[in-house]
Design a protein around this motif. Sequence first.
Motif, PDB file in Angstrom:
ATOM      1  N   TYR A 128       3.113   2.728   3.897  1.00  0.00           N
ATOM      2  CA  TYR A 128       2.659   3.774   4.804  1.00  0.00           C
ATOM      3  C   TYR A 128       2.956   3.538   6.291  1.00  0.00           C
ATOM      4  O   TYR A 128       3.114   4.489   7.065  1.00  0.00           O
ATOM      5  CB  TYR A 128       1.155   3.935   4.586  1.00  0.00           C
ATOM      6  CG  TYR A 128       0.521   5.058   5.306  1.00  0.00           C
ATOM      7  CD1 TYR A 128       1.043   6.337   5.223  1.00  0.00           C
ATOM      8  CD2 TYR A 128      -0.629   4.856   6.056  1.00  0.00           C
ATOM      9  CE1 TYR A 128       0.437   7.382   5.883  1.00  0.00           C
ATOM     10  CE2 TYR A 128      -1.241   5.898   6.712  1.00  0.00           C
ATOM     11  CZ  TYR A 128      -0.703   7.158   6.625  1.00  0.00           C
ATOM     12  OH  TYR A 128      -1.311   8.182   7.276  1.00  0.00           O
ATOM     13  N   CYS A 155       5.071  11.465   0.555  1.00  0.00           N
ATOM     14  CA  CYS A 155       4.288  11.996   1.683  1.00  0.00           C
ATOM     15  C   CYS A 155       5.156  12.835   2.601  1.00  0.00           C
ATOM     16  O   CYS A 155       6.159  12.344   3.108  1.00  0.00           O
ATOM     17  CB  CYS A 155       3.682  10.857   2.488  1.00  0.00           C
ATOM     18  SG  CYS A 155       2.859  11.384   3.999  1.00  0.00           S
ATOM     19  N   ARG A 609      -8.330  14.026   0.922  1.00  0.00           N
ATOM     20  CA  ARG A 609      -8.797  13.045   1.909  1.00  0.00           C
ATOM     21  C   ARG A 609     -10.296  13.055   2.132  1.00  0.00           C
ATOM     22  O   ARG A 609     -10.953  14.078   2.005  1.00  0.00           O
ATOM     23  CB  ARG A 609      -8.075  13.258   3.243  1.00  0.00           C
ATOM     24  CG  ARG A 609      -6.543  13.217   3.195  1.00  0.00           C
ATOM     25  CD  ARG A 609      -5.980  12.173   2.295  1.00  0.00           C
ATOM     26  NE  ARG A 609      -4.527  12.020   2.418  1.00  0.00           N
ATOM     27  CZ  ARG A 609      -3.735  11.655   1.435  1.00  0.00           C
ATOM     28  NH1 ARG A 609      -4.210  11.440   0.221  1.00  0.00           N
ATOM     29  NH2 ARG A 609      -2.444  11.485   1.631  1.00  0.00           N
TER      30      ARG A 609
HETATM   31 MO   LIG Z   1       0.746  10.751   3.354  1.00  0.00          MO
END
Ligand SMILES: [Mo]
Length: 719
Positions: A128, A155, A609
């Motif tokens: 990430y 992503c 999230r």
């Molecule tokens: Mo992400």
Amino acid sequence: MTELEKKIKAKIPGEDTGIEIKHSLCAICSPGHHCGVDCYVKGGEIIRVEGTPEHPYNHGRLCTKGSALRNYIYREDRIRTPLRRVGERGEGRFEPISWDEAYRIIAEKLNQVKETYSPHSVAFFSGYCKWYRPIFHRFAHVFGSVNFGTDDSTCSASKVIADKVTAGCGAGPDMGHANTFLGWNYDGYYSAHLSVAGVQKLRERGGKVIIIDIRDTPASRNLADIFLKINPGTDGALALGMAKLIIDNGWADLEYIEKYTYGFDQYKELADQYPLDRVSKITGLDPGLIYEAAKLYATNGPACTNYSASALVHHINGFNSHRAILCLSALTGNFDRAGGNVPNPPTYLHKPAGFKVREHAFRSDRYPKDGERIGARRFPLWNAQFDEFQAMDLLRQLEEGTPYPVKAIFAMGMNAKMFPETDKLLAAMKDKLDFFVDTDMFMTMTAKYADIVLPACSSVERGELKAYQGGYLTFTKPVIPPLYESKSDVDILCGLARVMDLDDPYLKAGYEASADWMIDGCGLTVADLKASDLPVKVPAAKWPVKPGNCLENGFKTATGKFEFYSTAIASIDPAFGLNPLPDYRDSLEDQNDPETKEKYPFYLCTGARLAHAIHSRAHETPWLRSIRPDPTCEIHREDARRLGIREGDRVSLSSPYGEIFMKAKLTGKTKPGVILTLHGYTEANVNELIGRNHVDPYSGFPGFKGMRCNIRKCQEVEE
Ligand SMILES: [Mo]
Ligand SMILES: Nc1nc2c(c(=O)[nH]1)N[C@H]1C(S)=C(S)[C@@H](COP(=O)(O)OP(=O)(O)OC[C@H]3O[C@@H](n4cnc5c(=O)[nH]c(N)nc54)[C@H](O)[C@@H]3O)O[C@H]1N2
Ligand SMILES: Nc1nc2c(c(=O)[nH]1)N[C@H]1C(S)=C(S)[C@@H](COP(=O)(O)OP(=O)(O)OC[C@H]3O[C@@H](n4cnc5c(=O)[nH]c(N)nc54)[C@H](O)[C@@H]3O)O[C@H]1N2
């Protein structure tokens, strides 16, 4: 207690207390949201962290994660020295070695694979973290490998490609001038907290808000005038249904369509297949509410839309669902118009800041002459449109060794739990790799499989280049020196480039020299930036980015128009069955046989999230973990009652690919039949349940947010 002791206890900065405030940034979450932080330092230790009031991005605000920054940095599981594996892969037995020794071994092993197989047999992978990517990306190419890949394989890149093949580029909501905000998958309170203020302001001005989500959220409760609680994975059908309503009711902007778009007739034909009753059935929404939403969006303009980086494209139909939503903005003349969605090209590391730097050239101008990237054959659209390998094909290529074997992985922050069928990936890495290096701040489950583990430092222990909206650039300075023997990732890469004697003056000269090359032309140097503790306004910056560029100069597509019918998709071999129109398919299309349906009747949505959680990195941070100590999955109260599951019961969550155990959390926020859970837990890794081939053929993205599963209460002594 003396006055001074009281002041020290209260952590008040000053010469007498020896407490100094130093500026840095928090890099726990997405690069688009790195907040400025004030670190209170005493005797080389950070004793308190606050948001920086004068920072042009967060203006002193800090989220739950940032508030735990100190706890994150001083975690017990920080890797302290370079390590060499002495046990089996995965066992976690290592011995400390020196940096020199580590570099020497890495250089030797990577060169060995390069000579025995090919440079492409070394894959370079980043999790990430984004901050070091230009350096890492270039490193891979200078080494000779085409295989640089990242978490972009799961992503936002799907959205980026969908934007590119439709409109030539992406476009952000121009909230400041909009009358209506279409918050499609918008849950800013959890995933982008600083964006909420913009929506609140719009409402204060009398603007209207539509929220489309699968669950009640703070956004649906606090911001929505119209809330569409949709069946998961059916957004594409809703967007096409809205398009039909907009066209049939004469709300479309025909002049805009005529002048600036391509393929309207085919698009209209597609939308015609989505009459209100059909759409209502698919999406589970009240027809009247769909009508109201379409009308408000199309007639109370200008209207801007939130496009999510992941929620939508984490479905196997997500790529085209995103395109279908994007098409609404051209249909209503809102694309590239004030108050609509305005193209805002990223300046540096995904962040639009109104000026240009040479990041892309730095990453790619040493691209090797030949070589086929991982995933190139399976995901041709991805391969044609994105400059990384598609990591969702890594497992297959490791196992099958075709079209060529991958024999080494050099990784930074690799988290195997990010990948579907994690256990299979780790097994393949264990069996098939000659060499695996991982660089991380913490000793992770994945790092335990590495032959060499390198300790990285955190954002407050390093200097880094960063752009901010508003036309700002900064180069931070370390607040404390790297803890233990850790180093910053870029220093690791540049150090290794020197030991390997790579043919590249920039990498060998180091990060600051490379950064200077990238920002050349914007009127500032790294030295200028370092002279300031806070982000500096860049002279060349034009902010806010003005709309109208595509309309005046043409869209960056083959036709120069906004393409309802994508010519880039049409150019892909028809054997792949990719539709140039934004069609809709069932998001469980590959799991609808009667047997699977019966065995796995629930819809599993993973990774929506939550404010205090982010991937694997927050779960092991004690302050953040304390908010949600046990891995939980949310189940609707009605389903729970039917299955005899009570709050806190231990449950088994299963799919055709595996089974994990969590605690049940009863909810009324979702629709019955939906199970929600977070990803990234080592002891309950939900990606064990996601099939590796359950992917969107356009992007290669896994269906993280749409997978069949079953849930049942565990008996006492099970597992
Ligand atoms: Mo992400
Ligand atoms: N089921 C499911 N899976 C998902 C998702 C989902 O929603 N559901 N979301 C997907 C998305 S959108 C994303 S972005 C990915 C996230 O992708 P991941 O790569 O899984 O993200 P993290 O776990 O945050 O970070 C990876 C590693 O980076 C390490 N790290 C932190 N800081 C540094 C540093 O400065 N240097 C180095 N070298 N390492 C560092 C962390 O300790 C961690 O081990 O997950 C994807 N996977
Ligand atoms: N606190 C926190 N913030 C984060 C992250 C994090 O892990 N934690 N991750 C960062 C990263 S890597 C990314 S990619 C972004 C992602 O940011 P977003 O793309 O905004 O992702 P989510 O917040 O997961 O999704 C937004 C909403 O979509 C809903 N949703 C899920 N499935 C569907 C569906 O099928 N249809 C509709 N209409 N809605 C659905 C979810 O319930 C959620 O409320 O967030 C970033 N910000």
